[in-house]
Scaffold this active site. Structure first.
Site, PDB file in Angstrom:
ATOM      1  N   ASP A 108       0.812  -1.220   0.000  1.00 44.05           N
ATOM      2  CA  ASP A 108       0.000   0.000   0.000  1.00 44.05           C
ATOM      3  C   ASP A 108       0.843   1.266   0.000  1.00 44.05           C
ATOM      4  O   ASP A 108       0.639   2.165  -0.820  1.00 44.05           O
ATOM      5  CB  ASP A 108      -0.925   0.007   1.225  1.00 44.05           C
ATOM      6  CG  ASP A 108      -2.044  -1.019   1.099  1.00 44.05           C
ATOM      7  OD1 ASP A 108      -2.175  -1.613   0.021  1.00 44.05           O
ATOM      8  OD2 ASP A 108      -2.763  -1.224   2.092  1.00 44.05           O
ATOM      9  N   ARG A 189      -0.040   5.495  17.589  1.00 40.25           N
ATOM     10  CA  ARG A 189      -0.307   6.419  16.486  1.00 40.25           C
ATOM     11  C   ARG A 189       0.071   7.870  16.802  1.00 40.25           C
ATOM     12  O   ARG A 189       0.668   8.549  15.959  1.00 40.25           O
ATOM     13  CB  ARG A 189      -1.775   6.326  16.058  1.00 40.25           C
ATOM     14  CG  ARG A 189      -2.140   4.966  15.474  1.00 40.25           C
ATOM     15  CD  ARG A 189      -1.211   4.581  14.332  1.00 40.25           C
ATOM     16  NE  ARG A 189      -1.552   3.298  13.749  1.00 40.25           N
ATOM     17  CZ  ARG A 189      -0.743   2.258  13.719  1.00 40.25           C
ATOM     18  NH1 ARG A 189       0.464   2.341  14.267  1.00 40.25           N
ATOM     19  NH2 ARG A 189      -1.109   1.136  13.139  1.00 40.25           N
ATOM     20  N   ASP A 218      -7.458   4.444  12.936  1.00 36.44           N
ATOM     21  CA  ASP A 218      -6.140   5.066  12.818  1.00 36.44           C
ATOM     22  C   ASP A 218      -6.152   6.370  12.037  1.00 36.44           C
ATOM     23  O   ASP A 218      -5.372   7.281  12.320  1.00 36.44           O
ATOM     24  CB  ASP A 218      -5.143   4.086  12.180  1.00 36.44           C
ATOM     25  CG  ASP A 218      -4.663   3.048  13.171  1.00 36.44           C
ATOM     26  OD1 ASP A 218      -4.849   3.254  14.385  1.00 36.44           O
ATOM     27  OD2 ASP A 218      -4.094   2.032  12.742  1.00 36.44           O
ATOM     28  N   SER A 270      -4.516  -9.120   9.335  1.00 36.68           N
ATOM     29  CA  SER A 270      -4.015  -7.750   9.408  1.00 36.68           C
ATOM     30  C   SER A 270      -3.407  -7.582  10.791  1.00 36.68           C
ATOM     31  O   SER A 270      -4.090  -7.757  11.801  1.00 36.68           O
ATOM     32  CB  SER A 270      -5.171  -6.762   9.204  1.00 36.68           C
ATOM     33  OG  SER A 270      -4.737  -5.445   9.430  1.00 36.68           O
TER      34      SER A 270
END
Length: 494
Positions: A108, A189, A218, A270
């Site tokens: 990605d 994050r 996120d 994931s």
């Protein structure tokens, strides 16, 4: 021609050369030289671009170029300086100068690099934060980033900052989201996004970008941090803009733009890993009725396969924060790493939960947090000695709101910061040590001691003493129960 490397970003460079006037081309703040001049066929930008404002004067055949702040240059023997077409023109969706991209090296983010250049006509600086995801995740990233079209890769080791400034405050607050989740991704994050804002300032970027999907939490956590720390930055979220819908589309886009597709085995899950935890989502986990497969776990041993003999571990704490393991003082990151190793061996810290995402949907995730589970148990047990009833109740009620704010990405919200000041104040006397017993997936307390303990054996003992006279309890009960007694009298007509 000798190479010029790593010129300080706070210095200026005066470069005098002789070149025919016809060989000079200027474009915005970039300087390029025609390949007609053999002298400049050796001028390259292998490691970084020339950055900053350029002031050019041309007197006769002599060219003097003065670059202001932010200069990093390399003069190469085998490559001419080229100004990318993306930097010259407006992209399909607009024009940005330079974008700092949160970069992992996966499919990605590798595709996002050329997509940003094509759609925003910008240079792309890739940024990778080391938050303890493992060395394997960082190998070969610079080559991948540049092969995708990035002008630079910046890697920062944030492990100590992550544990000290983000994990430990949550630990001290007792922040747990929806009864189970120890906020591993939620805490990571903001520290990454904060570093991106810093890098954007260092490289002179006017935008930041991330690869978060439009369905997850996120995207909110990244962008709220950007807003809080630099509201002037543009934010680009490709997953909310582009036409790529899946892995095959991404591979096709990569091939079309000559981007090497990362040759890695795609996990059916994931995952997000850092020093605090490892999360698993997707595949069979999308059905809450399915039991997780044992081969999914990576940080912890199966409780059934864990040692048959329990292991004891002692956590030393000062002001509500851990400082030592088994009497050995360690830095925050080293301490957590040590407990991950010990806890993982005994199958500690596995959580399977269905949670409510911030965007409204429910999701199912499985988390491994071995060291974190040990630390939360130790902190709670020590507080049982050092906090009185009213303080503990208020702390526990605020911990729920604290966890909600962190989960929602509001780390830099004044409310969380104010609550943190409260947590720091009430735990300043939470000093001592807790000895825990680890055995086949469970953590139980063996002992707890504190020089500030509110527990008094001479008061708590069943034996009569001078401080507590058992006869006093009768009057206390009459007064404490008076409202209930009055109500009963009313109902009975007394």
């Amino acid at each position: 021609m000798a190479q010029l490397k790593a010129i300080s970003s706070c210095s200026s460079l005066n470069l005098s050369v002789h070149v025919p006037k016809s060989d000079l081309m200027l474009c915005n703040n970039n300087v390029s030289f025609s390949k007609k001049s053999a002298l400049f066929q050796e001028l390259g930008a292998r490691n970084s671009e020339l950055q900053g404002d350029a002031v050019v004067s041309n007197k006769g055949n002599g060219l003097r170029v003065h670059f202001n702040t932010g200069i990093q240059a390399v003069l190469s023997q085998d490559k001419a300086t080229e100004v990318s077409e993306a930097a010259k023109t407006k992209g399909l969706r607009g024009k940005l100068n330079k974008v700092v991209l949160a970069y992992s090296g996966g499919l990605d983010t590798s595709v996002i690099v050329p997509w940003l250049r094509e759609n925003y006509g910008c240079e792309v600086v890739c940024f990778t934060a080391d938050v303890g995801q493992g060395v394997g995740e960082l190998e070969g990233l610079e080559q991948k980033a540049k092969a995708s079209g990035a002008c630079q890769l910046v890697v920062k080791d944030l492990q100590e900052e992550f544990v000290r400034d983000f994990i430990f405050p949550c630990l001290r607050a007792g922040a747990i989201y929806e009864r189970k989740y120890l906020l591993g991704t939620s805490m990571a994050r903001p520290v990454i996004a904060k570093a991106m804002v810093d890098v954007a300032k260092e490289v002179g970027a006017d935008a930041v970008a991330h690869g978060c999907t439009g369905k997850g939490n996120d995207q909110v956590r990244f962008e709220l941090t950007f807003f809080a720390l630099n509201p002037e930055l543009n934010v680009v979220a490709p997953w909310r803009e582009w036409d790529i819908t899946g892995r095959e589309d991404a591979i096709e886009y990569a091939k079309k733009h000559n981007v090497p597709v990362p040759v890695t085995k795609k996990s059916i899950y994931s995952r997000d890993r850092n020093l605090w935890h490892l999360s698993h989502e997707g595949d069979i986990l999308e059905d809450p009725a399915n039991e997780p497969r044992e081969d999914m776990y990576m940080m912890s041993t199966s409780p059934e396969a864990a040692p048959d003999k329990p292991e004891y571990v002692e956590i030393g704490m000062v002001s509500g924060l851990p400082v030592s393991v088994n009497g050995v003082k360690l830095s925050p990151a080293s301490l957590l790493s040590k407990l991950n190793e010990i806890g993982g061996k005994h199958g500690i810290g596995r959580i399977d939960m269905v949670e409510n995402r911030l965007v409204g949907m429910k999701s199912r995730g499985v988390y491994e947090t071995p060291g974190g589970t040990i630390l939360f148990t130790a902190a709670r047990e020590l507080e049982s000695l050092t906090l009185d009833r009213e303080t503990m109740q208020v702390k526990d009620s605020l911990a729920l709101k604290y966890a909600e704010l962190v989960y929602a990405g509001r780390w830099f919200d004044p409310l969380r910061e104010s609550m943190d000041a409260f947590m720091e104040k009430i735990t300043e006397k939470t000093n001592g040590s807790v000895r825990l017993k680890l055995y086949k997936g469970s953590v139980s307390v063996a002992s707890r001691t504190s020089p500030n303990s509110l527990y008094r054996e001479d008061i708590s003992s069943f034996e009569s003493g001078q401080i507590y006279d058992q006869a006093d309890a009768a009057g206390f009960i009459r007064l404490y129960g008076l409202p209930m007694r009055v109500r009963a009298m009313l109902e009975k007509g007394i």
